[in-house]
Scaffold this motif. Sequence first.
Motif, short mmCIF file in Angstrom:
data_model
loop_
_atom_site.label_atom_id
_atom_site.label_comp_id
_atom_site.label_asym_id
_atom_site.label_seq_id
_atom_site.Cartn_x
_atom_site.Cartn_y
_atom_site.Cartn_z
N ASP A 60 80.16 66.45 9.48
CA ASP A 60 79.45 65.91 8.31
C ASP A 60 79.05 64.47 8.60
O ASP A 60 79.69 63.78 9.39
CB ASP A 60 80.33 65.92 7.07
CG ASP A 60 80.53 67.31 6.48
OD1 ASP A 60 79.84 68.25 6.94
OD2 ASP A 60 81.36 67.44 5.57
N GLU B 1 77.11 64.83 -4.14
CA GLU B 1 77.17 65.71 -2.97
C GLU B 1 75.76 66.23 -2.69
O GLU B 1 75.10 66.77 -3.58
CB GLU B 1 78.11 66.88 -3.24
CG GLU B 1 78.26 67.80 -2.07
CD GLU B 1 79.20 68.97 -2.35
OE1 GLU B 1 79.27 69.84 -1.49
OE2 GLU B 1 79.85 69.00 -3.42
N ASP C 144 72.94 68.32 0.03
CA ASP C 144 72.74 69.32 1.07
C ASP C 144 71.35 69.07 1.64
O ASP C 144 70.49 68.50 0.96
CB ASP C 144 72.83 70.72 0.48
CG ASP C 144 72.84 71.82 1.53
OD1 ASP C 144 73.29 71.55 2.67
OD2 ASP C 144 72.39 72.94 1.24
N TYR C 145 71.13 69.48 2.88
CA TYR C 145 69.81 69.26 3.45
C TYR C 145 69.37 70.47 4.27
O TYR C 145 70.18 71.26 4.74
CB TYR C 145 69.79 67.99 4.31
CG TYR C 145 70.48 68.18 5.64
CD1 TYR C 145 69.74 68.51 6.77
CD2 TYR C 145 71.85 68.03 5.79
CE1 TYR C 145 70.36 68.70 8.00
CE2 TYR C 145 72.47 68.22 6.98
CZ TYR C 145 71.72 68.54 8.10
OH TYR C 145 72.35 68.73 9.29
N ASN C 146 68.06 70.59 4.40
CA ASN C 146 67.44 71.59 5.26
C ASN C 146 66.34 70.89 6.02
O ASN C 146 65.69 69.98 5.51
CB ASN C 146 66.85 72.73 4.43
CG ASN C 146 67.91 73.57 3.78
OD1 ASN C 146 68.73 74.15 4.48
ND2 ASN C 146 67.93 73.59 2.46
N ILE D 141 66.23 67.26 0.98
CA ILE D 141 67.58 66.97 0.48
C ILE D 141 67.69 67.47 -0.96
O ILE D 141 66.82 67.23 -1.79
CB ILE D 141 67.88 65.45 0.52
CG1 ILE D 141 67.73 64.94 1.95
CG2 ILE D 141 69.28 65.17 -0.02
CD1 ILE D 141 67.85 63.43 2.07
N THR D 142 68.79 68.19 -1.23
CA THR D 142 69.08 68.70 -2.56
C THR D 142 70.36 68.05 -3.06
O THR D 142 71.34 67.98 -2.33
CB THR D 142 69.28 70.23 -2.51
OG1 THR D 142 68.11 70.84 -1.95
CG2 THR D 142 69.52 70.80 -3.89
N LEU E 137 73.40 68.54 -4.89
CA LEU E 137 74.24 69.62 -5.39
C LEU E 137 74.99 69.21 -6.65
O LEU E 137 75.19 70.03 -7.55
CB LEU E 137 75.22 70.06 -4.31
CG LEU E 137 74.58 70.59 -3.02
CD1 LEU E 137 75.65 70.94 -2.01
CD2 LEU E 137 73.70 71.80 -3.30
#
Length: 65
Positions: free
Chosen positions: A22, A42, A44-46, A54-55, A57
């Motif tokens: 991470d 927090e 998350d990414y794609n 980036i999302t 969460l």
Amino acid sequence: MPPNTENKTYLGHVVEVLPNGDGILELDPELVKELGWEVGDELDYNMKDGKIYITNLTKEKNETK
């Protein structure tokens, strides 16, 4: 709803990579403010087509309550 940031570019940098893989990423303060994100959220990414998506969460969890 946050403003459309699709046509803007923001810079960030990796502060630290943890042993589990991470990473801690410092985002542009203007971006964080515009999106209503907070320290400790927090994320998350794609990656797709050379872009990072980036999302938040934490925000998604709070909106579904």
